[in-house]
Design a protein around this motif. Structure first.
Motif, mmCIF file in Angstrom:
data_model
loop_
_atom_site.group_PDB
_atom_site.id
_atom_site.type_symbol
_atom_site.label_atom_id
_atom_site.label_comp_id
_atom_site.label_asym_id
_atom_site.label_seq_id
_atom_site.Cartn_x
_atom_site.Cartn_y
_atom_site.Cartn_z
ATOM 1 N N TYR A 190 11.575 -5.318 -3.008
ATOM 2 C CA TYR A 190 12.407 -4.619 -3.999
ATOM 3 C C TYR A 190 12.092 -5.116 -5.395
ATOM 4 O O TYR A 190 11.987 -4.352 -6.349
ATOM 5 N N ASP A 191 11.979 -6.459 -5.512
ATOM 6 C CA ASP A 191 11.708 -7.036 -6.830
ATOM 7 C C ASP A 191 10.389 -6.525 -7.389
ATOM 8 O O ASP A 191 10.286 -6.180 -8.558
ATOM 9 N N GLY A 239 10.751 -3.024 -8.440
ATOM 10 C CA GLY A 239 11.583 -2.920 -9.646
ATOM 11 C C GLY A 239 10.831 -3.310 -10.891
ATOM 12 O O GLY A 239 11.025 -2.745 -11.967
ATOM 13 N N SER A 240 9.958 -4.288 -10.777
ATOM 14 C CA SER A 240 9.237 -4.737 -11.963
ATOM 15 C C SER A 240 7.969 -3.912 -12.133
ATOM 16 O O SER A 240 7.367 -3.945 -13.178
ATOM 17 N N ARG A 278 20.855 -1.524 -7.841
ATOM 18 C CA ARG A 278 19.618 -0.970 -8.399
ATOM 19 C C ARG A 278 19.588 0.540 -8.240
ATOM 20 O O ARG A 278 19.140 1.262 -9.106
ATOM 21 N N GLU A 323 20.178 -2.080 -13.023
ATOM 22 C CA GLU A 323 19.121 -3.014 -13.416
ATOM 23 C C GLU A 323 18.489 -2.627 -14.746
ATOM 24 O O GLU A 323 17.844 -3.432 -15.384
ATOM 25 N N ARG A 349 19.187 -9.476 -13.883
ATOM 26 C CA ARG A 349 18.302 -10.570 -14.258
ATOM 27 C C ARG A 349 19.116 -11.717 -14.824
ATOM 28 O O ARG A 349 18.815 -12.876 -14.598
#
Lengths: 378, 362
Positions: A373-374, A377-378, B79, B84, B90
């Motif tokens: 997911y991270d 997301g990035s 999300r 997000e 974050r």
């Protein structure tokens, strides 16, 4: 009675009110004019106006639901009251008017069975079309006001700008009114209390059903809880009768391949892609379900199959795997037994899972998913 | 026996299902004693005001624990709802563990109640059951009894929803006979004396039951579209939590009694105990519980005039003033926030500032 004589009586009462000077009482002294004053403290033994005395005296009428007779008798008792009401005939008349109204409404009640209180009777007793509540004292903590907002409104006293209580009835009159009105309210509340108990029983059962569904049923991950909240019908009394399993991971053990000499047991992660769970039982305490699922293990490729759910913690199914990771499902069938981790954790704790290594698999798999997911997301 | 039952509904972040109300009730007793010398009926208050704490935190705590609260599960959900985009998560990941746990323990409760209908309904049925049990236990057999509600923060949304269902559900079904009983808690038969909504988020968090359109509003006893004699909306000018949608119903006749305060006597401006410390808040509540004449208007005026905005030791403290200025900025951001993430960001800044305030005041 002619209109002239009515006017003369009203004028006489108003005249009397001007010469009977209301006595201001300093603030904070709790008196019979205050809504917080406890009538029990001044209800002497043997005082027939007291709620408990009245209830005992008319137990047979109450038990027989003979409300019209009962309230007629109470009205008569007030008419025969030894308290001097001569300087407050308006207040006395208004109270009698409300009692008349109460008796009239009782005439509309269905004939009761002697000594038997039926649900329909209680409901009819409370139904405003056939029976309006007596509504004596207002409950907004202001000074005592009877029948507030109605034509028969009676004010016992009010607080002036100097925080003093101004009494409009004598203490004996105020006490007489409060004792009798509270007694009537207590009697009127008897059917209401029966309804309250029945309502409570229904809500307690509703909560049991909801707990069976959400706390003890087939576990739901957040996305499943969110989806089921929109996709399945429910009310406050009744949780959903069924549930969708959507991308539901579980740790499992696979035994196989079947009908070979080298069958082994291996940990695996199952993912129920889409499933249906159905609840049954008096309070929805049992469930069964099916799902189409995938299976992931480290020694061979993807597995595809189905799972059957039963009870609160386990399921059983069959999986076929891609043995050589060549995009062909070509293995013999494996028996898959999965464990509902959330429920199992609630029953057995983490030690069992750690022993079997299943917790490690689940944790690593979930960590991998969060990392995915991270990355996305990035 | 004349008694008054006070149902107290907690806000977000409560984790002790049994003892959570102790400090709030101790505060209520403490403020009542301030008027003992002014003839406040303390004996009546101690013996006849029955406090019934309403708890729903165990449901939320269990669900959060079940989903392993380090945000793995709800992270994904957040999300999906584009939280997000503004970097809130974050911040969550980057902040130290204590702050992160504190934020998470509070926000998770709000998120679960607001965005998960099944959990919301589970909570509602539990709270309704507790209120009914309290009424059945304290009212049955009593000749004189009144009932009020004191709700705080997330509890205002929970209380609002549950009171509306309690008063408007037409029937309840007997589980054994399957026959339906008339709802004995409709406004025809039962009403609350006072409803006190402290840091009122019932409008902010409304879902299927609309805050301005429900029966949870004041009115005379003959008005069946109302459910209480008095409705108090209590707000703090430096508390941003209810700000995005402050409670401002149009067309209510009578309207709510609005109590606006701005004191700072503790670092946790949002806590129920902090609100109750102010005479503007506790005097109406004490009068509702112990009678209109229990605290005279002159005594009320003196108490309110004597109550300064800051505690004695903080008056003139430059650090406190700076924090107050920043809090006003946060309140302005929260008021104008259009997206959940902006609001969450303001909430996070508020937590940071009250942490600074704690360091200054302690």
């Amino acid at each position: 009675m002619t209109s002239v004589s009515i006017r003369l009586r009203i004028a006489a009462v108003l005249f009397l009110l001007t010469i009977i000077k209301p006595v201001p009482v300093p603030a904070a002294e709790v008196t019979v004019y205050d809504i917080t004053f406890s009538l029990d403290t001044i209800c002497a033994a043997g005082d027939t106006r007291c709620p408990s005395e009245t209830k005992a005296r008319y137990a047979a009428l109450i038990g027989g639901n003979r409300w019209e007779v009962l309230f007629k008798k109470l009205k008569q008792e007030f008419e025969d009251s030894p308290v001097d009401w001569s300087n407050n005939e308006i207040a006395r008349r208004r109270f009698l008017n409300e009692l008349d109204s109460l008796v009239d409404r009782c005439k509309l009640l269905p004939q009761p069975l002697e000594g038997v209180a039926t649900r329909e009777y209680y409901d009819a007793f409370l139904e405003p079309l056939s029976f309006d509540r007596f509504k004596s004292e207002s409950n907004d903590s202001a000074d005592i006001v009877f029948f507030k907002g109605r034509g028969n409104q009676i004010v016992l006293g009010y607080t002036n700008a100097q925080d003093e209580l101004v009494k409009l009835l004598t203490e004996d009159q105020a006490l007489d009114l409060r004792l009798r009105a509270n007694t009537i309210k207590m009697l009127e509340d008897i059917p209401w209390h029966e309804s309250v108990k029945a309502n409570l029983k229904a809500v307690q059962h509703a909560e049991t059903r909801w707990a069976n569904y959400l706390d003890h049923g087939f576990s739901q991950y957040p996305w499943e809880a969110w989806i089921n909240g929109w996709a399945t019908p429910y009310t406050v009394e009744s949780p959903p009768g069924h549930q969708f399993a959507v991308l539901h991971p579980d740790a499992a053990l696979e035994l196989g391949p079947l009908r070979t000499d080298d069958a082994t047991v291996k940990e695996t992660l199952t993912l129920a892609v889409l499933g249906w769970i159905d609840y049954y039982g008096y309070a929805g305490e049992s469930f069964w379900g099916i799902s189409g699922a995938m299976s992931f293990r480290d020694d061979m490729g993807l597995g595809i199959g189905g799972l059957l759910y039963f009870g609160s913690t386990a399921s059983i199914g069959v999986m076929w795997h891609d043995r050589n990771r060549d995009a062909h499902i070509d293995s013999r069938p494996f028996i898959c037994v999965s464990l509902d981790l959330f429920r199992l954790a609630g029953v057995k704790g983490g030690s069992y899972l750690e022993k079997t290594g299943l917790l490690k698999i689940r944790r690593e798999t979930l960590e991998a998913k969060v990392a995915e997911y991270d990355k996305a997301g990035s | 026996m004349s008694r008054h039952v006070l149902f107290v509904v907690h806000g977000m972040g409560v984790t002790d299902p049994v003892g959570w109300a102790d400090s709030a009730m101790a505060k209520l007793m403490e403020v009542a004693k301030r008027y003992e010398q002014k003839h406040f009926p303390m004996a009546y208050f101690e013996n006849n005001v029955i406090v019934v704490p309403i708890n729903y935190s165990d449901i939320l705590t269990a669900k959060v624990a079940e989903w392993q609260t380090d945000a793995a599960g709800v992270d994904a959900f957040a999300r999906t709802n584009k939280v997000e985009d503004h970097g809130v998560l974050r911040w969550l990941e980057a902040s130290d563990d204590v702050q992160r746990k504190f934020l998470w323990s509070h926000i998770s409760h709000v998120i679960l109640y607001r965005f998960f209908p099944l959990i919301r309904e589970r909570i509602r049925v539990s709270v309704i059951r507790q209120i009914m049990e309290g009424i059945e236990r304290e009212f049955v057999g009593q000749t004189e009894c009144r009932c009020s509600v004191l709700a705080h923060s997330l509890g205002t949304s929970v209380a609002h929803d549950c009171l509306h269902i309690l008063g408007s559900n037409p029937t309840w079904k007997d589980p054994e006979t399957e026959k339906v009983w008339r709802n004995a808690f409709k406004p025809d038969d039962f009403r609350f004396s006072g409803i006190f909504m402290v840091a009122n988020v019932s409008r902010l968090l409304q879902t299927d039951i609309k805050a301005y359109e429900s029966i949870v509003r004041p009115g005379p006893s003959l008005d069946r579209s109302s459910y209480c004699a008095s409705y108090y909306d209590v707000r703090h000018t430096l508390d941003p939590i209810p700000m995005p949608f402050p409670f401002e119903p149009d067309g209510w006749q009578p309207g709510p009694d609005v109590i606006a305060v701005q004191h700072i006597r503790d670092w946790n401006i949002h806590s129920l105990e902090h609100y109750l410390d102010n005479p503007g808040v506790h005097i109406p509540l004490l009068r509702k519980l112990a009678g209109t004449r229990s605290i005279g208007h002159r005594d009320e005026h003196e108490a309110v005039q004597a109550y300064s905005q800051f505690a004695v030791e903080a008056i003139g403290d430059e650090n406190v003033q700076k924090i107050v200025t920043k809090l006003l900025d946060v309140v302005r951001i929260a008021k104008s926030s259009q997206a959940p993430a902006e609001y969450l960001s303001a909430f996070a800044q508020f937590l940071s500032l009250v942490d600074d305030l704690r360091e200054v005041l302690e």
